[in-house]
Design a protein around this motif. Structure first.
Motif, mmCIF file in Angstrom:
data_model
loop_
_atom_site.group_PDB
_atom_site.id
_atom_site.type_symbol
_atom_site.label_atom_id
_atom_site.label_comp_id
_atom_site.label_asym_id
_atom_site.label_seq_id
_atom_site.Cartn_x
_atom_site.Cartn_y
_atom_site.Cartn_z
ATOM 1 N N ARG A 32 0.886 -1.181 -0.043
ATOM 2 C CA ARG A 32 -0.086 0.294 0.021
ATOM 3 C C ARG A 32 0.857 1.243 -0.046
ATOM 4 N N ILE A 105 -7.534 0.401 -2.755
ATOM 5 C CA ILE A 105 -7.979 1.693 -3.479
ATOM 6 C C ILE A 105 -9.440 1.478 -3.911
ATOM 7 N N THR A 165 -0.488 6.598 -8.915
ATOM 8 C CA THR A 165 -1.375 6.044 -9.330
ATOM 9 C C THR A 165 -2.224 6.815 -10.733
ATOM 10 N N PRO A 183 -1.754 7.743 -1.281
ATOM 11 C CA PRO A 183 -2.692 8.146 -0.456
ATOM 12 C C PRO A 183 -2.607 8.651 0.911
ATOM 13 N N ARG A 187 -6.857 8.027 3.090
ATOM 14 C CA ARG A 187 -7.233 7.530 1.794
ATOM 15 C C ARG A 187 -7.640 8.346 0.763
ATOM 16 N N LEU A 189 -6.699 10.847 -2.494
ATOM 17 C CA LEU A 189 -5.471 10.875 -3.505
ATOM 18 C C LEU A 189 -5.597 12.406 -4.180
ATOM 19 N N ARG A 215 -11.997 9.666 -0.672
ATOM 20 C CA ARG A 215 -12.587 8.446 -0.249
ATOM 21 C C ARG A 215 -13.804 8.745 0.520
#
Length: 256
Positions: A32, A105, A165, A183, A187, A189, A215
């Motif tokens: 992660r 994710i 990502t 992240p 979490r 992005l 998120r």
């Protein structure tokens, strides 16, 4: 032999199960791409407790293991071994990941970027990232857009080398690309969106803007506003702070 006392302590890091728990935690940290401090914060334990448990200087307690499992969203104890995916993965062009390595994710994200019509306004919509079983890779799709005919979908690339990502749309060779950093603890992005903007006449002009994916946990929605968010709307200040954080947090740079 493993012993579990009345306080729920798993004794002895030479015990196979305790070693396996520590190994799985280290593996999840690597997969992660999060720090031990971030995991300790997510699990609501001290960094000292985590470090000592992983190094064998302190025994795992059952409470610590449960908190780590809840924070990581995956079982750590042998009695609840995770499901193993088939060996096939996403392929080298998307980073060569398996579902188990990127499951964290998957989910729904409130997506924010400046409005192309007026940068003072904020455009908000929904991005869903989920596993494409047929293609054996992550895919994304957009919804809740005012201009629904321009909603995007595509594939997700997660190469280990950069740790970023990439949300990639390819329509007949025409690309739109989002690059997102590691992240946060929540979490979220943050990164940059590069696309084509309608210019003078029928001309298309490349443009890049800050991008934030926040998120959305189960049940979220009461305070979420989609569409074009203007300065006089309640959500604007909160959304603007998230976009300002892209530059403030050095997730992306826009040299002049």
């Amino acid at each position: 032999m493993r012993t579990l006392d009345s306080q729920g302590v798993i004794h002895g890091m030479d015990d196979p199960q305790a070693q396996e728990i520590a190994g799985r935690v280290r593996e999840e940290l690597a997969r992660r791409r999060i720090s031990r401090q971030a995991l300790a914060d997510m699990a609501r334990i001290s960094i000292s407790t985590l470090e000592k448990a992983l190094s064998g200087r302190r025994a795992f307690t059952l409470a610590t293991v449960i908190r780590l499992e809840e924070a990581l969203g995956t079982p750590l104890r042998a009695r609840a071994a995770p499901v193993v995916d088939p060996p096939a993965d996403s392929g080298g062009d998307l980073g060569g990941y398996s579902r188990g390595a990127v499951r964290w994710i998957e989910g729904r994200y409130l997506t924010l970027r400046p409005s192309f019509g007026d940068p003072a306004d904020i455009y908000a919509y929904l991005t869903t990232i989920e596993w494409d079983a047929d293609g054996r890779h992550l895919a994304f799709r957009e919804s809740e857009r005012l201009d629904s005919s321009f909603s995007q979908s595509g594939r997700v690339s997660m190469p280990h080398l950069s740790g970023h990502t990439y949300l990639v749309t390819n329509v007949d060779g025409q690309y739109r690309l989002a690059i997102l950093g590691r992240p946060t603890i929540k979490r979220a992005l943050y990164g940059i969106l590069t696309t084509l903007l309608v210019g003078n006449g029928s001309q298309l002009v490349p443009t890049s803007v800050p991008l934030a994916l926040l998120r959305l946990e189960a049940g979220a929605g009461a305070d979420i506003a989609f569409g074009r968010i203007r300065a006089d709307q309640p959500a604007h200040a909160r959304y603007r702070a998230e976009l300002d954080g892209v530059i403030a947090g050095d997730y992306a740079r826009f040299p002049r």
